[in-house]
Design an enzyme around this catalytic site. Structure first.
Site, mmCIF file in Angstrom:
data_model
loop_
_atom_site.group_PDB
_atom_site.id
_atom_site.type_symbol
_atom_site.label_atom_id
_atom_site.label_comp_id
_atom_site.label_asym_id
_atom_site.label_seq_id
_atom_site.Cartn_x
_atom_site.Cartn_y
_atom_site.Cartn_z
ATOM 1 C CG PHE A 135 26.604 43.777 0.342
ATOM 2 C CD1 PHE A 135 25.922 43.249 -0.752
ATOM 3 C CD2 PHE A 135 27.990 43.793 0.297
ATOM 4 C CE1 PHE A 135 26.599 42.762 -1.859
ATOM 5 C CE2 PHE A 135 28.682 43.309 -0.814
ATOM 6 C CZ PHE A 135 27.979 42.798 -1.888
ATOM 7 C CG ASP A 219 30.656 41.656 6.730
ATOM 8 O OD1 ASP A 219 31.775 42.211 6.631
ATOM 9 O OD2 ASP A 219 29.944 41.365 5.751
ATOM 10 C CE LYS A 248 34.010 46.999 0.255
ATOM 11 N NZ LYS A 248 32.963 46.044 0.625
HETATM 12 C C1 LIG Z 1 32.343 44.800 0.302
HETATM 13 C C2 LIG Z 1 31.719 43.993 1.352
HETATM 14 C C3 LIG Z 1 31.684 42.592 1.281
HETATM 15 C C4 LIG Z 1 32.212 41.841 0.079
HETATM 16 O O1 LIG Z 1 33.598 41.958 -0.012
HETATM 17 P P1 LIG Z 1 34.331 41.618 -1.397
HETATM 18 O O2 LIG Z 1 35.778 41.894 -1.105
HETATM 19 O O3 LIG Z 1 33.719 42.476 -2.452
HETATM 20 O O4 LIG Z 1 34.125 40.186 -1.670
HETATM 21 C C5 LIG Z 1 31.142 41.899 2.339
HETATM 22 N N1 LIG Z 1 30.654 42.533 3.419
HETATM 23 C C6 LIG Z 1 30.674 43.870 3.531
HETATM 24 C C7 LIG Z 1 30.150 44.511 4.761
HETATM 25 C C8 LIG Z 1 31.194 44.655 2.500
HETATM 26 O O5 LIG Z 1 31.179 45.982 2.587
#
Ligand SMILES: *Cc1c(COP(=O)(O)O)cnc(C)c1O
Length: 401
Positions: A135, A219, A248
């Site tokens: 994701f 990521d 986050k």
């Molecule tokens: C939450 C998340 C995103 C997206 O981040 P947003 O701040 O909601 O745009 C991307 N990558 C990972 C791994 C995430 O957990």
């Protein structure tokens, strides 16, 4: 009389997510509009690193708002420069590293895709490898590297040149050739149900990307900023990526994301290739500095590691619990039956907030500040929720023939 649910149904885009009307928070507690208290062990999806309304957060927002909030990307600010230097230090980039400040995880990942494309422009390569279960966000670029049909199908066509593979070392080795410009991966797939990469995957990925002239982009939107007990999850693997994205937990609930580059990847962007009006504004930057500074000065990463271990040991052996996975305070509690949503609901009814990212997984991602009281209360409420759901599951002998 209309309820808040009626208002939400009428006025908000129809996208789900209205479990309660939350009005106020303090520490690891939140209260709804009826004054009902919940123990918050989801932390705004791994965001509220210092809990709610922490004095350090409140003070940083107030002071910076009263000083300078926004200046646009035509200008720099002391808070922005301090944050960039701090992120380089925490990530261990050395002098060569560079930082771009954005407003969300998705935006940081958009920039990561552009980083890969710039590298492709310089090398003639084009394929971005991503992992099944990943994701990376919901904008069109981030969605293109998120191989989940339910999220993606309504919005096809997505970006070309992206190949999704299984998250195994075998699949990685089979997929690698000289057309690969980058691998983008999460060290632990949070949204998939807190699924760590296989042992040795990142080390092999580093070897393969290096030998094929491709970028390793991690990521760490969910795993970074101390969530796993290290500042970044890659640091526990002894691997140095070319770029990492964070968001986050980084500013304790203030919207902020970042792309951090290492080595030669730091020289790919040049004036005109990216920017953001809000990105790196003094307000968000000051809050991130205060939150990260507090985590450092209070040694909270040690608490993340210790409390994570306590929580995992505490849930072992509870009804329906098959095991746990994750790192630090990003924990997936794996159930023996696909009843995670029922458990989430039973917890909610008992005043405990958790979530169910997969049919058989409960995720918890509480504040780094939790202590004995919060751990104890969580274990009590979670056991009750599990026991309530367990009684509703027919045992094999009771199952009708
Ligand atoms: C939450 C998340 C995103 C997206 O981040 P947003 O701040 O909601 O745009 C991307 N990558 C990972 C791994 C995430 O957990």
């Amino acid at each position: 009389m209309t309820t808040w649910q009626d208002d939400a149904t009428r006025d908000l885009m129809s996208l789900g997510g209205r479990l309660a009307l939350l009005e106020r928070g303090e520490g690891s507690s939140v209260w709804d509009a009826d004054g009902r208290r919940y123990l918050d062990f989801l932390g705004g999806i791994a965001v509220n690193s210092l809990g709610h309304a922490h004095p350090v957060f409140v003070d940083a927002v107030s002071r910076q708002a009263a000083t300078l909030s926004h200046v646009s990307n035509y200008f720099a600010s002391p808070a922005q420069l301090e944050l960039a230097a701090r992120l380089k230090r925490l990530a261990g980039t050395g002098d060569e590293g560079r930082v771009f400040l954005a407003n969300s995880g998705t935006e940081a990942n958009e920039m990561a895709i552009k980083l890969a494309r710039l590298h492709g422009g310089a090398t003639g390569k084009s394929t971005i490898l991503v992992l099944n279960g990943a994701f990376h966000g919901r904008t069109m670029g981030a969605l293109s590297i998120t191989p989940k049909a339910a999220y993606r199908d309504p919005f096809e066509p997505v970006l070309p040149g992206i190949t999704a593979i299984a998250a195994t070392i075998d699949a990685l080795e089979a997929a690698f050739d000289d057309s690969v410009v980058a691998l983008i991966a999460e060290p632990i797939q949070g949204e998939a149900g807190v699924v760590p990469l296989p042992e040795g995957f990142l080390a092999r990925a580093r070897e393969l990307t290096a030998s094929h002239g491709a970028l390793l982009i991690l990521d760490e939107v969910q795993t970074g900023s101390g969530r796993t007990g290290d500042w970044f999850a890659f640091q526990r693997e002894g691997v140095v990526p070319d770029a990492v994205t964070v968001a986050k937990s980084i500013a304790g609930g203030f919207p902020l994301g970042a792309l951090i580059t290492f080595g030669a990847a730091s020289d790919l962007f040049y004036p005109g290739t990216h920017n953001s009006t809000f990105g790196g504004n003094p307000l968000a930057s000051a809050v991130a500095n205060a939150v990260l500074g507090h985590i450092e000065s209070e040694g909270l990463l040690a608490n993340v590691t210790a409390r994570g271990a306590e929580l995992r040991a505490g849930v072992e052996g509870m009804p329906l619990v098959a095991g746990t996975r994750g790192a630090g305070l990003l924990i997936g509690i794996v159930l023996s039956e696909p009843v995670a949503n029922e458990v989430r609901q039973a917890a909610h009814e008992r005043g405990l907030i958790v979530n169910a990212p997969a049919a058989d997984v409960i995720r918890i991602a509480p504040a780094y500040t939790i202590g004995d009281d919060e751990v104890g209360e969580f274990l009590t409420l979670f056991r009750e929720a599990l026991a309530a759901v367990a009684t509703t599951i027919p045992t094999p002998t009771e199952t009708p023939a």
